[in-house]
Enzyme design. Structure first.
Site, PDB file in Angstrom:
ATOM      1  CG  ASP A 150     -14.698  -2.507 -19.613  1.00 17.77           C
ATOM      2  OD1 ASP A 150     -15.565  -3.235 -18.921  1.00 17.77           O
ATOM      3  OD2 ASP A 150     -14.732  -1.602 -20.331  1.00 17.77           O
ATOM      4  CG  ASP A 169     -18.616  -4.340 -19.031  1.00 17.94           C
ATOM      5  OD1 ASP A 169     -18.850  -3.277 -19.730  1.00 17.94           O
ATOM      6  OD2 ASP A 169     -17.447  -4.808 -19.171  1.00 17.94           O
ATOM      7  CG  HIS A 170     -22.994  -1.255 -19.572  1.00 20.16           C
ATOM      8  ND1 HIS A 170     -22.084  -2.119 -20.146  1.00 20.16           N
ATOM      9  CD2 HIS A 170     -23.569  -0.842 -20.549  1.00 20.16           C
ATOM     10  CE1 HIS A 170     -22.277  -2.082 -21.460  1.00 20.16           C
ATOM     11  NE2 HIS A 170     -23.427  -1.225 -21.975  1.00 20.16           N
ATOM     12  CG  ASP A 184     -17.601   0.131 -18.345  1.00 17.73           C
ATOM     13  OD1 ASP A 184     -16.429  -0.089 -18.064  1.00 17.73           O
ATOM     14  OD2 ASP A 184     -18.136  -0.420 -19.367  1.00 17.73           O
TER      15      ASP A 184
END
Length: 429
Positions: free
Chosen positions: A95, A116-117, A120
């Site tokens: 990450d 990416d988010h 996450d």
């Protein structure tokens, strides 16, 4: 959903901004990440690295399902907890370097931040499930509280980024120190002879054994604070103490996020209280879900202390991932704040149905029996998962089609400024 022309115009103006105040990130992990990214070929897309990291977490969850599929709190083999620590650290590393890889290959973009988010957001709930198991909490309201607090932390950071245009990582942040702390929990659970049972012991016991005089001081403090019975400081279990620290961290994160938002809005001459309305969607959904869960207290559907807890947490996590991904999309496209979504309506139906005996004095419509409740809650998880995957696929496809980028393939700009595959770019040169 369809991204509008106005949103694409906002996407064109998007530029990533981040501030990382973490000492650990700067002086310890930063150099490691800088070295680690060099081990990956430039032909590997940044989002592929992100997804590889998430697959480590998926593997961790798979081992949980193999050894304790009903989330009953069975003590797992030590190597399982050790693998969770390794898997989570690998996820953190992947990450952290996906952005570095994006800059290496010249593909830094809003698409990368969204992907990416989104990963996450998925990982957040999965780690709540794993960490609660390692702490011996499992089917309990403590796990529910942990889920709410952890997701609130993530939401607060995203809300802050929407209003400031900057992703802030404080001196102690979830993506860095928070993950390392959870890795530590996994390692202690793996190597301590009592396993998860260690966390049920009073947190101050090691101190009392090392310094006996401290017990007398703590007992005096109990008297001053008026603490009695199981609320006395010397009897608080380690896992409960960890939850209390997490709660304080959540409050601190919300306060710090609002402080940064106030500073940004003062600078731009905007109202200071209006952004707080952005917390309504999150807290409204949390209240709805807790209302659904508390039906068992009134003789309704049992979820918290039942095997249904695991698929319910999965449903909650996917519904949250959808909610927060809408907020991330609004941020990168400079769109209005998303105050509601369809999953909130779905949750409201489930909550009302579970409590229908108490509210209407009649049997629930779709959760009338244990088997029916099992089917509906598992189905709810599938619905939330399908909805999130559908949303992510549509958004990624539209952004890729508009920008010319590829989600899992490295591309470069040709002589005309168009994104093309590496082979085509090489021919142009």
């Amino acid at each position: 959903m369809r991204i509008t022309k106005a949103q694409f115009k906002g996407l064109d103006a998007y530029k990533y901004s981040g501030i990382d105040k973490s000492i650990v990130s700067k002086h310890v992990l930063g150099p490691f990440w800088t070295w680690l990214v060099t081990l990956f070929p430039k032909t590997l897309a940044p989002n592929t690295i992100t997804f590889i990291g998430l697959c480590f977490v998926f593997t961790n969850v798979f081992t949980l399902l193999v050894f304790d599929p009903t989330y009953a709190g069975k003590v797992l083999p030590s190597w399982v907890y050790l693998s969770w620590a390794i898997g989570l650290f690998a996820y953190q590393s992947m990450d952290a370097i996906d952005g570095k890889q994006a800059r290496r290959v010249g593909m830094a973009s809003a698409l990368g931040e969204m992907f990416d988010h989104g990963c996450d957001a998925i990982n957040t709930t999965l780690e709540v499930i794993l960490c609660s198991h390692a702490l011996g909490l499992n089917r309990s309201w403590w796990t529910v509280a942990s889920q709410a607090a952890t997701l609130c932390n993530f939401y607060a950071s995203t809300w802050e980024e929407y209003h400031t245009g900057t992703l802030y990582l404080s001196a102690f942040s979830g993506p860095v120190e928070g993950i390392l702390m959870i890795c530590g929990i996994y390692l202690i659970t793996a190597f301590h002879p009592e396993g998860p049972g260690f966390w049920s012991k009073p947190v101050l016991t090691p101190i009392f054994k090392a310094i006996p005089d401290t017990l007398h001081l703590v007992e005096k403090l109990d008297q001053v604070l008026g603490l009695k019975g199981g609320l006395r400081l010397e009897t608080i279990p380690a896992n409960v103490a960890f939850m209390a620290i997490g709660a304080l961290g959540t409050v601190g994160n919300i306060a710090n996020s609002y402080h940064n938002v106030i500073a940004a809005r003062r600078k731009n001459g905007k109202p200071l209280l209006a952004p707080l309305l952005g917390y309504l969607p999150f807290f409204t959904h949390v209240i709805i879900l807790v209302f659904w869960l508390q039906a068992e207290v009134r003789g309704g559907v049992s979820i918290v202390h039942d095997a249904r807890m695991l698929p319910f947490l999965g449903y909650w996590g996917m519904a949250f991932s959808y909610q927060v991904s809408q907020l991330i999309l609004a941020h990168v496209t400079k769109s209005p704040f998303p105050y509601w979504n369809g999953m909130m309506i779905y949750s409201l139906f489930g909550a009302i149905d579970a409590n229908s005996q108490w509210i209407f004095g009649r049997t629930p419509l779709v959760q009338a029996s244990p088997v029916a409740a099992n089917v509906f809650i598992v189905m709810s998880f599938v619905v939330a998962l399908f909805n999130y995957v559908r949303f992510a696929r549509e958004v990624i496809w539209q952004i890729c089609e508009y920008t010319g980028l590829a989600c899992f393939t490295v591309r470069h700009k040709d002589a005309n400024g168009q994104w093309v595959e590496n082979v085509e770019a090489a021919k142009d040169k």
